[in-house]
Write a protein that holds these residues in place. Structure first.
Motif, PDB file in Angstrom:
ATOM      1  N   TYR A  53       0.880  -1.481  -0.239  1.00 47.23           N
ATOM      2  CA  TYR A  53       0.092  -0.048   0.520  1.00 47.23           C
ATOM      3  C   TYR A  53       1.365   1.624   0.241  1.00 47.23           C
ATOM      4  CZ  TYR A  53      -3.396   3.489   1.597  1.00 47.23           C
ATOM      5  OH  TYR A  53      -3.850   4.546   1.265  1.00 47.23           O
ATOM      6  N   LEU A  54       1.342   1.401   0.968  1.00 46.57           N
ATOM      7  CA  LEU A  54       2.897   2.377   1.359  1.00 46.57           C
ATOM      8  C   LEU A  54       3.641   2.648  -0.425  1.00 46.57           C
ATOM      9  CD1 LEU A  54       4.351   1.633   4.122  1.00 46.57           C
ATOM     10  CD2 LEU A  54       2.755   3.691   3.945  1.00 46.57           C
ATOM     11  N   VAL A  55       4.037   1.757  -0.714  1.00 44.71           N
ATOM     12  CA  VAL A  55       4.849   1.490  -2.593  1.00 44.71           C
ATOM     13  C   VAL A  55       3.929   1.668  -3.558  1.00 44.71           C
ATOM     14  CG1 VAL A  55       5.959   0.435  -3.293  1.00 44.71           C
ATOM     15  CG2 VAL A  55       7.045   0.265  -1.184  1.00 44.71           C
ATOM     16  N   GLU A  56       2.976   1.210  -3.236  1.00 47.79           N
ATOM     17  CA  GLU A  56       2.310   1.483  -4.545  1.00 47.79           C
ATOM     18  C   GLU A  56       0.720   2.191  -5.077  1.00 47.79           C
ATOM     19  OE1 GLU A  56       0.869  -2.797  -4.991  1.00 47.79           O
ATOM     20  OE2 GLU A  56       3.485  -3.031  -5.189  1.00 47.79           O
ATOM     21  N   LYS A  57       0.385   2.652  -3.786  1.00 45.86           N
ATOM     22  CA  LYS A  57      -1.120   3.451  -3.542  1.00 45.86           C
ATOM     23  C   LYS A  57      -0.792   4.795  -3.012  1.00 45.86           C
ATOM     24  CE  LYS A  57      -4.450   0.839  -4.689  1.00 45.86           C
ATOM     25  NZ  LYS A  57      -3.938  -0.752  -5.359  1.00 45.86           N
ATOM     26  N   HIS A  58       0.423   4.526  -2.050  1.00 45.52           N
ATOM     27  CA  HIS A  58       0.470   5.878  -1.258  1.00 45.52           C
ATOM     28  C   HIS A  58       1.618   6.813  -1.898  1.00 45.52           C
ATOM     29  CE1 HIS A  58       0.180   9.524   2.094  1.00 45.52           C
ATOM     30  NE2 HIS A  58       1.415   8.741   1.709  1.00 45.52           N
ATOM     31  N   PRO A  62       9.688   3.741  -4.772  1.00 41.35           N
ATOM     32  CA  PRO A  62      10.781   3.162  -3.965  1.00 41.35           C
ATOM     33  C   PRO A  62      10.486   4.063  -2.310  1.00 41.35           C
ATOM     34  CG  PRO A  62      11.343   3.149  -5.516  1.00 41.35           C
ATOM     35  CD  PRO A  62      10.774   3.812  -5.445  1.00 41.35           C
ATOM     36  N   VAL A  63      10.386   3.006  -1.002  1.00 41.33           N
ATOM     37  CA  VAL A  63      10.352   3.646  -0.079  1.00 41.33           C
ATOM     38  C   VAL A  63      11.566   2.717   0.849  1.00 41.33           C
ATOM     39  CG1 VAL A  63       9.567   3.660   1.782  1.00 41.33           C
ATOM     40  CG2 VAL A  63       8.124   4.077  -0.421  1.00 41.33           C
ATOM     41  N   ILE A  64      11.494   3.600   1.241  1.00 36.40           N
ATOM     42  CA  ILE A  64      13.496   3.391   2.589  1.00 36.40           C
ATOM     43  C   ILE A  64      12.472   3.438   3.929  1.00 36.40           C
ATOM     44  CG2 ILE A  64      15.186   3.336   3.712  1.00 36.40           C
ATOM     45  CD1 ILE A  64      16.949   3.361   1.026  1.00 36.40           C
ATOM     46  N   LEU A  65      11.796   2.853   4.685  1.00 35.05           N
ATOM     47  CA  LEU A  65      11.066   2.507   6.064  1.00 35.05           C
ATOM     48  C   LEU A  65      12.156   2.454   7.329  1.00 35.05           C
ATOM     49  CD1 LEU A  65       8.090   0.360   5.998  1.00 35.05           C
ATOM     50  CD2 LEU A  65       8.398   2.874   6.181  1.00 35.05           C
ATOM     51  N   TYR A  66      12.682   2.755   8.240  1.00 37.07           N
ATOM     52  CA  TYR A  66      13.160   2.699   8.922  1.00 37.07           C
ATOM     53  C   TYR A  66      13.090   3.334   9.946  1.00 37.07           C
ATOM     54  CZ  TYR A  66      13.146   7.988   8.703  1.00 37.07           C
ATOM     55  OH  TYR A  66      13.413   9.525   8.906  1.00 37.07           O
ATOM     56  N   ASP A  67      13.480   3.022  12.171  1.00 40.08           N
ATOM     57  CA  ASP A  67      13.601   2.657  12.455  1.00 40.08           C
ATOM     58  C   ASP A  67      12.448   2.365  12.894  1.00 40.08           C
ATOM     59  OD1 ASP A  67      15.909   4.622  13.233  1.00 40.08           O
ATOM     60  OD2 ASP A  67      15.243   6.157  12.949  1.00 40.08           O
ATOM     61  N   TYR A  68      12.464   0.431  13.133  1.00 38.27           N
ATOM     62  CA  TYR A  68      11.163  -0.012  13.531  1.00 38.27           C
ATOM     63  C   TYR A  68      11.501  -0.398  14.970  1.00 38.27           C
ATOM     64  CZ  TYR A  68      10.451  -1.873   8.496  1.00 38.27           C
ATOM     65  OH  TYR A  68      10.226  -1.480   7.629  1.00 38.27           O
ATOM     66  N   PHE A 100       9.486  -2.338  -2.330  1.00 36.47           N
ATOM     67  CA  PHE A 100       9.700  -2.313  -4.196  1.00 36.47           C
ATOM     68  C   PHE A 100       8.145  -2.130  -4.693  1.00 36.47           C
ATOM     69  CE2 PHE A 100      13.503  -1.990  -6.688  1.00 36.47           C
ATOM     70  CZ  PHE A 100      14.147  -0.796  -6.370  1.00 36.47           C
ATOM     71  N   PRO A 101       7.716  -1.538  -5.500  1.00 32.15           N
ATOM     72  CA  PRO A 101       6.899  -2.002  -6.158  1.00 32.15           C
ATOM     73  C   PRO A 101       6.648  -2.956  -6.731  1.00 32.15           C
ATOM     74  CG  PRO A 101       7.647  -0.098  -7.451  1.00 32.15           C
ATOM     75  CD  PRO A 101       8.470  -0.225  -6.599  1.00 32.15           C
ATOM     76  N   GLY A 102       5.591  -3.879  -6.542  1.00 29.44           N
ATOM     77  CA  GLY A 102       5.067  -4.969  -7.037  1.00 29.44           C
ATOM     78  C   GLY A 102       5.799  -5.941  -6.351  1.00 29.44           C
ATOM     79  N   PHE A 138      11.969  -7.900  -9.922  1.00 19.66           N
ATOM     80  CA  PHE A 138      11.596  -6.934 -10.222  1.00 19.66           C
ATOM     81  C   PHE A 138      12.255  -6.557 -11.677  1.00 19.66           C
ATOM     82  CE2 PHE A 138      12.759  -1.532 -10.044  1.00 19.66           C
ATOM     83  CZ  PHE A 138      11.137  -1.653 -10.310  1.00 19.66           C
ATOM     84  N   ALA A 139      13.588  -6.701 -11.588  1.00 24.01           N
ATOM     85  CA  ALA A 139      14.172  -6.366 -13.328  1.00 24.01           C
ATOM     86  C   ALA A 139      13.613  -7.179 -14.563  1.00 24.01           C
ATOM     87  CB  ALA A 139      15.904  -6.681 -13.178  1.00 24.01           C
TER      88      ALA A 139
END
Ligand code: 4AD
Ligand code: MG
Length: 476
Positions: free
Chosen positions: A354-359, A363-369, A394-396, A454-455
């Motif tokens: 959702y974060l990557v494809e819709k929002h 590509p998103v780097i999520l940090y500080d979990y 990554f998307p998809g 992905f590639a």
């Protein structure tokens, strides 16, 4: 001997008689052979002088047969190619009975091809995917070697469960029919491997760290095993992982490296494997057409690759991501299978996508979990509840990279191991790194097959590795 790739590129400059070997893809009108030798997605057209060729030999030019052709290159009359081979002599090297040969010159389903794993690489799609895979692997080595990293081979058989998730394949020398028993009459796995409990590695990270703390910058690239019973299109029981580890890198340095690295290997592959990627691009667009309009990708495969190469990855903290997910319509209307209600929950692939494809649509780097949903070795933040982890989504695909800054403080790490009831005795060597010349250091793991997915625009991870190992497949 020339390759077909070379002939198609430089054919105009090649004079005189040449010899070529390859496999027949199709044979039309007793006259035109589409010949492939694996060097490229494209076939070379061989023109047969059928009036002067033995009819018995013509019958043996069938799909899948291996042949040798002698002849001259001439300018092609047909469209698409600039040269073709005018055959003066053809010999059959290996027949292929058309009644039995499973790979016909038509579009086979991926499922059918999976059942013929030993032959599927003879199809256009798989041969293209496998060449892209090979080039990506080379680009990965090239990136690290050009940037001062040393290649380290960490062990496959190991006593450590690096991720602490207990998803390991046991390695044993025990006699299954007559195993040694402990005092409770249970199998004594402590005697597994010459007196020690051993498994196939789930990650080379911990051993990689020991090398980074001497060589500075290292990377591993090897097979990795997870005994998780996940039958998804993103999981394999045996996959290849690339794990760089760098002394004196903090989390930000780690993110910068990961982003630069991924962009480089995709860019390199796009240049070097353009022919295969153009083919896979067409395939991707055809597949998209079979989907409902609102589910189709707005970009072609090549556009997706270009997009990733030329745009900054979005960096978002776990806490920000949870707020986005909590407030999303998707969550409120309860469309997530796992609704996001509170800080601290682990993210499921539906949330990542959702974060990557819709929002963010990049590509998103999520940090500080939160510390308690991540592995024991991650560096605790000053807030005492989050760790310097980063995942790249990554998307998809969802998660393609998992990494972190490592806990370099002896006492903090020792306490963490105790809190998690891990066996400190098996990690004495890992703790030693924090005793002798400890320093800030970081690293990450990239799932190679997820990168190949992905590639290539393929959708099932089983289709980007030569012989997939999953809970259901073991025949080959
Ligand atoms: O997130 P993971 O479990 O991280 C580690 O193993 C760390 N020790 C890496 C490190 O910091 N050196 O795995 C890393 C990546 C994932 O992001 C994913 O791309 C891939 O490995 N991966 C798998 N790929 C295919 N099948 C599986 N079962 C996978 N499990 C993880
Ligand atoms: Mg992970």
């Amino acid at each position: 001997m020339y390759s077909i790739k070379k002939l198609l590129q430089d054919g105009k400059n090649i004079q005189g008689e040449i010899t070529l070997k390859g496999w027949v893809r199709t044979f039309r009108s007793n006259r035109f052979i589409a010949l492939n030798d694996g060097s490229t997605i494209d076939n070379l057209q061989v023109v047969v002088d059928f009036e002067n060729t033995d009819p018995e030999l013509l019958k043996r030019i069938t799909t899948g047969a291996a042949i040798e052709v002698k002849g001259r290159l001439v300018e092609s009359q047909g469209k698409g190619q600039n040269v073709e081979l005018q055959a003066s002599n053809i010999s059959i090297l290996g027949d292929s009975n058309p009644e039995e040969y499973p790979i016909q010159p038509k579009k086979h389903s991926l499922e059918f091809l999976r059942e013929n794993a030993h032959l599927r690489v003879r199809s256009s799609t798989f041969s293209a995917v496998m060449r892209v895979r090979s080039t990506l692997a080379f680009a990965i080595h090239k990136y690290f070697q050009d940037n001062g990293f040393f290649y380290v081979n960490t062990p496959i058989i190991t006593g450590s469960d690096a991720e602490g998730a207990g998803e390991m394949f046991r390695v044993t020398t025990l006699d299954a029919k007559n195993p040694p028993l402990n005092e409770n009459g249970e199998v004594d796995y402590k005697k597994d491997f010459f007196g020690r409990e051993t498994n196939l590695t789930v990650s080379g990270q911990l051993e990689g760290e020991t090398f980074a703390m001497a060589l500075g910058k290292i990377y591993t690239f090897g097979p990795t095993f997870r005994a998780e019973n996940s039958n998804t299109s993103r999981h394999l029981a045996e996959f290849w992982m690339i794990e760089p580890e760098m002394a004196f890198y903090d989390l930000i340095d780690n993110m910068n490296l990961a982003e630069d690295f991924i962009k480089y290997v995709l860019q390199y592959t796009l240049e070097v494997r353009r022919d295969d990627l153009e083919f896979l691009n067409k395939r991707f667009l055809e597949e998209e057409k079979t989907k409902p309009q609102n589910e189709r990708s707005t970009m072609s495969l090549i556009e997706k690759l270009e997009f990733v190469i030329h745009n900054q990855f979005k960096r978002v903290s776990y806490t920000e991501a949870i707020d986005i997910l909590k407030n999303s319509n998707h969550n409120k209307k309860k469309k997530f299978q796992y609704p996001v209600n509170e800080w601290g929950v682990d993210l499921q692939s539906e949330h990542e996508r959702y974060l990557v494809e819709k929002h963010f649509e990049c590509p998103v780097i999520l940090y500080d979990y939160p510390a308690n949903i991540k592995a024991f070795y991650m560096r605790l933040n000053e807030d005492g509840k989050t760790v310097r982890a980063m995942d790249i989504l990554f998307p998809g695909i969802g998660e393609i990279v998992g990494g972190s800054q490592r806990e370099e403080r002896y006492d903090v790490l020792k306490q963490k191991i105790a809190d998690l009831h891990m066996d400190e005795a098996t990690l004495w060597w890992y703790l030693d790194l924090r005793k002798f010349g400890t320093a800030v250091h970081s690293g990450f793991g990239l799932g190679f097959e997820r990168l190949v997915l992905f590639a290539t625009g393929m959708t099932n991870i089983r289709d980007v590795i030569p012989y997939p190992r999953t809970p259901q497949s073991a025949e080959f």
